[in-house]
Design an enzyme around this catalytic site. Structure first.
Site, PDB file in Angstrom:
ATOM      1  N   CYS A   1      -5.001   6.621  -3.810  1.00 40.47           N
ATOM      2  CA  CYS A   1      -4.363   5.293  -3.800  1.00 40.47           C
ATOM      3  C   CYS A   1      -2.951   5.451  -4.355  1.00 40.47           C
ATOM      4  O   CYS A   1      -2.777   5.841  -5.522  1.00 40.47           O
ATOM      5  CB  CYS A   1      -5.185   4.316  -4.641  1.00 40.47           C
ATOM      6  SG  CYS A   1      -4.417   2.675  -4.729  1.00 40.47           S
TER       7      CYS A   1
ATOM      8  N   CYS B   1       0.870  -1.172   0.000  1.00 38.94           N
ATOM      9  CA  CYS B   1       0.000   0.000   0.000  1.00 38.94           C
ATOM     10  C   CYS B   1       0.907   1.222   0.000  1.00 38.94           C
ATOM     11  O   CYS B   1       1.649   1.446   0.961  1.00 38.94           O
ATOM     12  CB  CYS B   1      -0.896  -0.009   1.240  1.00 38.94           C
ATOM     13  SG  CYS B   1      -1.918   1.462   1.396  1.00 38.94           S
TER      14      CYS B   1
HETATM   15  N1  LIG Z   1      -6.563  -2.098  -1.867  1.00 34.64           N
HETATM   16  C1  LIG Z   1      -5.309  -2.488  -2.388  1.00 34.64           C
HETATM   17  C2  LIG Z   1      -4.117  -2.227  -1.512  1.00 34.64           C
HETATM   18  C3  LIG Z   1      -4.064  -0.851  -0.898  1.00 34.64           C
HETATM   19  C4  LIG Z   1      -3.617   0.258  -1.868  1.00 34.64           C
HETATM   20  C5  LIG Z   1      -3.428   1.569  -1.170  1.00 34.64           C
HETATM   21  N2  LIG Z   1      -4.558   2.328  -0.895  1.00 34.64           N
HETATM   22  C6  LIG Z   1      -2.309   2.400  -1.759  1.00 34.64           C
HETATM   23  O1  LIG Z   1      -2.182   3.591  -1.391  1.00 34.64           O
HETATM   24  O2  LIG Z   1      -1.512   1.878  -2.528  1.00 34.64           O
HETATM   25  C7  LIG Z   1      -5.318  -3.969  -2.776  1.00 34.64           C
HETATM   26  O3  LIG Z   1      -5.983  -4.802  -2.153  1.00 34.64           O
HETATM   27  O4  LIG Z   1      -4.638  -4.288  -3.740  1.00 34.64           O
END
Ligand SMILES: N[C@@H](CCC[C@H](N)C(=O)O)C(=O)O
Length: 317
Positions: free
Chosen positions: A257, A94
């Site tokens: 994200c 993340c």
């Molecule tokens: N939800 C994603 C992982 C988390 C990503 C995050 N918010 C970021 O900032 O990169 C998954 O399950 O792949």
């Protein structure tokens, strides 16, 4: 302290918000149940529960719980990071979470450089002088179908999925620590029956993203990003892209994200939509600076902030 109370800190990075638990200080048995309960946007953790007079704008719930273990005997200090998401799943990486980890570790140690152990690899992170921003090395984005992963049969088997139709969107698949599908909606490609040339903000992401997120071609699922090129970087300054992301594990749109921002820039470069290796991504929660060089680590930089501290029940059931 009550043996059944878990000390937590809440932080966010460009609006992607996380509860942070010191895993060495609180043994949460069922991490999935803890995350499902306290991340809920309707009934989860609320700043007002701890500080009724606070006028802060922290949102109820969170995009995940970061369980951290800090190892100060190393130089730089190491932090082992595990992100448990609102649906109880664990994410291998993340980007915004790792930036929050750097700020959390800085708040504890005063250091400004850290090594963060994630399930996608060990990543170097730094915070700036006033700790308002953090940068994380993000590894090398990969389009390889076994690494994304992408599953296809016939002539396409073993080929990267680049600018192809999946469930109504033209997407490119890339892994930036976790799998991402990226679609440009602003005419990056001539696509008469797609959703080109539309206002990114007007797209009903909760309607168009889930079929792609669950498409058979993504055996582990995918985060789904819609993006638009605002400035292709051919003039002065870096390229600028608008970004919206529907996240696996959150099962909804997040305000930012980080792995998605790197994915959007990596795909924009691959499709020849932008020039240069540096770009600014503008998710709804703020601005992120990204570099995606031809070889080597991508980087992700942006603001991080502490929201509040409190304690939560160990066993939420
Ligand atoms: N939800 C994603 C992982 C988390 C990503 C995050 N918010 C970021 O900032 O990169 C998954 O399950 O792949």
């Amino acid at each position: 302290m009550n043996a059944h109370a878990v000390p937590v800190e809440k932080y966010h990075g460009t609006g992607n918000d996380f509860l942070v638990v010191d895993a060495d200080n609180a043994n949460v048995g069922d991490r999935g149940a803890f995350a499902r309960t306290h991340c809920d946007r309707e009934t989860g953790v609320d700043r007002a529960d701890f500080d009724a007079g606070s006028a802060g704008d922290a949102r109820r719930g969170a995009d995940g719980v970061l369980f951290l273990s800090i190892e100060e005997r190393f130089a730089p200090t190491r932090v082992v990071m595990t992100l448990v998401q609102p649906d109880g799943s664990t994410a291998t990486m993340c980007g915004n979470g790792a930036r929050v980890v750097a700020r959390w570790a800085h708040d504890r140690t005063g250091d400004r450089e850290f090594m963060i152990d994630t399930q996608a690899g060990t990543r170097r992170a730094t915070v700036n002088a006033d700790a308002s921003e953090a940068t994380i090395e993000m590894g090398e984005p990969t389009f390889g179908p076994t690494r994304v992963p992408v599953a296809r049969e016939g002539a396409a088997a073993g080929e990267p999925l680049v600018d192809e139709r999946v469930e109504g969107l033209r997407v490119t698949a890339v892994n930036t620590g976790v799998p991402h599908a990226v679609a440009f909606v602003d005419g990056g490609r001539d696509d008469a029956d797609g959703i080109d040339a539309v206002d990114l903000d007007a797209v009903d992401l909760d309607a168009v993203a889930p079929p792609v997120r669950h498409a058979d071609v993504f055996p582990e699922g995918a985060n789904v990003n819609l993006a638009a090129v605002v400035d292709d970087g051919s003039g002065e300054g870096p390229a600028v892209l608008d970004q919206r992301t529907f996240e696996r594990g959150v099962e909804g749109e997040t305000r930012s994200c980080g792995t998605g921002a790197v994915a959007v820039v990596a795909v924009a470069r691959r499709l020849g939509l932008i020039e240069g290796e540096s770009a600014v991504s503008r998710p709804p929660g703020g601005e992120l600076s990204i570099t995606v060089p031809d070889e080597g680590h991508a980087t992700l930089t942006g603001p991080v902030a502490h929201e509040f501290s409190g304690t939560l029940p160990f066993d939420p059931r």
